[in-house]
Every structure is written in structure tokens, then in C-alpha cells.
Write a protein that holds these residues in place. Structure first.
Motif, PDB file in Angstrom:
ATOM      1  N   UNK A   2       0.816  -1.206   0.000  1.00 40.15           N
ATOM      2  CA  UNK A   2       0.000   0.000   0.000  1.00 40.15           C
ATOM      3  C   UNK A   2       0.850   1.256   0.000  1.00 40.15           C
ATOM      4  N   UNK A   3       1.988   1.212   0.674  1.00 35.15           N
ATOM      5  CA  UNK A   3       2.839   2.395   0.676  1.00 35.15           C
ATOM      6  C   UNK A   3       3.800   2.334  -0.500  1.00 35.15           C
ATOM      7  N   UNK A   4       4.482   3.446  -0.720  1.00 34.69           N
ATOM      8  CA  UNK A   4       5.376   3.532  -1.873  1.00 34.69           C
ATOM      9  C   UNK A   4       6.800   3.098  -1.558  1.00 34.69           C
ATOM     10  N   UNK A   5       7.038   2.670  -0.331  1.00 33.12           N
ATOM     11  CA  UNK A   5       8.373   2.213   0.029  1.00 33.12           C
ATOM     12  C   UNK A   5       8.635   0.845  -0.590  1.00 33.12           C
ATOM     13  N   UNK A   6       9.828   0.648  -1.142  1.00 33.86           N
ATOM     14  CA  UNK A   6      10.128  -0.681  -1.695  1.00 33.86           C
ATOM     15  C   UNK A   6      10.199  -1.714  -0.567  1.00 33.86           C
ATOM     16  N   UNK A   7       9.817  -2.920  -0.896  1.00 36.36           N
ATOM     17  CA  UNK A   7       9.864  -3.998   0.093  1.00 36.36           C
ATOM     18  C   UNK A   7      11.313  -4.390   0.355  1.00 36.36           C
ATOM     19  N   UNK A   8      11.617  -4.658   1.616  1.00 31.95           N
ATOM     20  CA  UNK A   8      12.964  -5.116   1.960  1.00 31.95           C
ATOM     21  C   UNK A   8      13.108  -6.571   1.539  1.00 31.95           C
ATOM     22  N   UNK A   9      14.351  -7.050   1.519  1.00 28.72           N
ATOM     23  CA  UNK A   9      14.603  -8.458   1.217  1.00 28.72           C
ATOM     24  C   UNK A   9      13.820  -9.344   2.186  1.00 28.72           C
ATOM     25  N   UNK A  10      13.839  -8.954   3.452  1.00 26.50           N
ATOM     26  CA  UNK A  10      13.168  -9.750   4.482  1.00 26.50           C
ATOM     27  C   UNK A  10      11.656  -9.781   4.245  1.00 26.50           C
ATOM     28  N   UNK A  11      11.071  -8.631   3.823  1.00 23.64           N
ATOM     29  CA  UNK A  11       9.631  -8.581   3.511  1.00 23.64           C
ATOM     30  C   UNK A  11       9.302  -9.552   2.376  1.00 23.64           C
ATOM     31  N   UNK A  12      10.122  -9.526   1.336  1.00 24.03           N
ATOM     32  CA  UNK A  12       9.872 -10.399   0.181  1.00 24.03           C
ATOM     33  C   UNK A  12      10.003 -11.866   0.571  1.00 24.03           C
ATOM     34  N   UNK A  13      11.010 -12.193   1.381  1.00 23.34           N
ATOM     35  CA  UNK A  13      11.174 -13.573   1.852  1.00 23.34           C
ATOM     36  C   UNK A  13       9.966 -14.026   2.656  1.00 23.34           C
ATOM     37  N   UNK A  14       9.537 -13.158   3.556  1.00 24.63           N
ATOM     38  CA  UNK A  14       8.385 -13.475   4.408  1.00 24.63           C
ATOM     39  C   UNK A  14       7.140 -13.718   3.549  1.00 24.63           C
ATOM     40  N   UNK A  15       6.934 -12.863   2.562  1.00 23.08           N
ATOM     41  CA  UNK A  15       5.759 -13.026   1.692  1.00 23.08           C
ATOM     42  C   UNK A  15       5.833 -14.344   0.916  1.00 23.08           C
ATOM     43  N   UNK A  16       7.037 -14.673   0.423  1.00 27.18           N
ATOM     44  CA  UNK A  16       7.182 -15.923  -0.307  1.00 27.18           C
ATOM     45  C   UNK A  16       6.878 -17.117   0.592  1.00 27.18           C
ATOM     46  N   UNK A  17       7.412 -17.087   1.795  1.00 28.49           N
ATOM     47  CA  UNK A  17       7.205 -18.213   2.709  1.00 28.49           C
ATOM     48  C   UNK A  17       5.741 -18.296   3.147  1.00 28.49           C
TER      49      UNK A  17
END
Length: 189
Positions: A2-17
Motif C-alpha cells: 500500500x505504501x510507496x516504500x520498496x519492500x525489503x529483502x526480508x519482507x519479500x522472503x516473508x511473503x514468499x514463505x
């Protein structure tokens, strides 16, 4: 997102898992593909082999990511790529050694060749470690300039830093890298 901040590596990993959507890993991989290609080129000295290795690393990441608790994706994927390249070099070196008879290469030359690989590996490991110790701005600019071969202008556009900041971050980062590398022990046998 929702926000315009890019997702961190950790955010992307968490979403994938969480949802198993490989697009999240694809985004992560896109972030590091150029740097991995540069690293593989340094080890393998052949663009085609390096590109193949980056693809093989990507496949390995997909198969291994759920087996590990990854805190720092960048460090983890670099280690996976480095290990892959070293394995490629060992296999190539072993095949090369098998093709050469003792009369063509005395034992001491083979030992010196192996010592050269070990020393180069240590230098690359020291460089990777030193890069991690730079502040974020210097590390980003140094990696984009030297590994991704970006111009000052391209780095400025990509990071939002002014041209003077980019130049300063690269110069200071290069100087700091030199100092960090001088402090690191060299491992000789």
C-alpha cells in the motif's frame, strides 16, 4: 504494498514463505542478478559459464530457500553463488589435472596452482566482507559503479544521490575498502 516504500529483502522472503508465490523470489533475484553475474565472472572468467551459473544459483535458491532460516538474503545468496563457483572451479581443476600426466606437470606446479586458487578465493572473500562493512551509501555506489558498471549519472538517477555525492561515496568507499582490506589477515599455508 500500500505504501510507496520498496519492500525489503526480508519482507519479500516473508511473503514468499507465507503464500509460496515465486514472484517474490523473482524480485529478490532481480535485485542481485547483476552482482551475482559479476561475482561469477570474477571466479569463472567466462561470461557464458557465469550466466549459466547465475541461472543454476537461481534454481538452487528456489529449491533450498524453504530449508533455511535466512536472516540476510544478500549474504546468503552470495554464499550460495560463491560455493557454486568454487565447486565449478574444483570440477574444472580436477578434470584438467586428470588430463595432464606427471611428465607434463611436476607436483610442485600443481600445488602452486591450487595455492593460487586458495589465495584468490581468500581475496574475494575478504573483498565481500569489506564491502559489507562500508556504510550503505558507499557500498551501494561502489557496487553499482564497479560491479554493475554504471556511470555516475546512472547511479545518481537510480539512488537519488547528487552527482557530487555519488563521486564522494565512490571515492570514500574505495579508500575505506583499501583500508579494510589492509587490516584483514591473509591466510597463507
Amino acid at each position: 504494498m500500500n505504501n510507496n516504500l520498496p519492500l525489503t529483502d526480508e519482507d519479500l522472503l516473508r511473503r514468499y514463505k507465507t503464500d509460496g508465490n515465486s514472484d517474490w523470489i523473482g524480485i529478490l533475484f532481480d535485485r542481485y542478478a547483476v552482482l551475482l553475474l559479476g561475482m561469477c565472472m570474477k571466479y569463472l572468467k567466462n561470461e557464458e559459464d557465469a550466466r549459466d551459473s547465475v541461472q543454476q544459483v537461481f534454481l538452487k535458491v528456489l529449491s533450498e530457500i524453504n530449508k533455511h532460516e535466512i536472516q540476510f538474503f544478500r549474504a546468503w545468496i552470495y554464499q550460495v553463488a560463491k560455493n557454486h563457483c568454487l565447486m565449478q572451479l574444483r570440477q574444472k581443476h580436477t578434470r584438467y589435472q586428470e588430463e595432464i600426466t606427471d611428465k607434463h606437470m611436476p607436483g610442485t606446479a600443481a600445488q602452486e596452482d591450487t595455492a593460487g586458487f586458495v589465495e584468490k578465493d581468500q581475496q574475494l572473500e575478504n573483498m565481500e566482507h569489506a564491502l559489507e562493512l562500508l556504510n550503505k551509501e558507499q557500498r551501494t555506489c561502489v557496487e553499482l559503479f564497479y560491479l554493475s558498471k554504471k556511470s555516475y549519472q546512472q547511479i545518481s538517477e537510480q539512488t537519488g544521490y547528487s552527482m557530487l555525492q555519488v563521486k564522494s561515496y565512490i571515492q570514500n568507499g574505495k579508500r575505506n575498502l583499501k583500508h579494510l582490506l589492509e587490516k584483514q589477515p591473509t591466510h597463507k599455508r
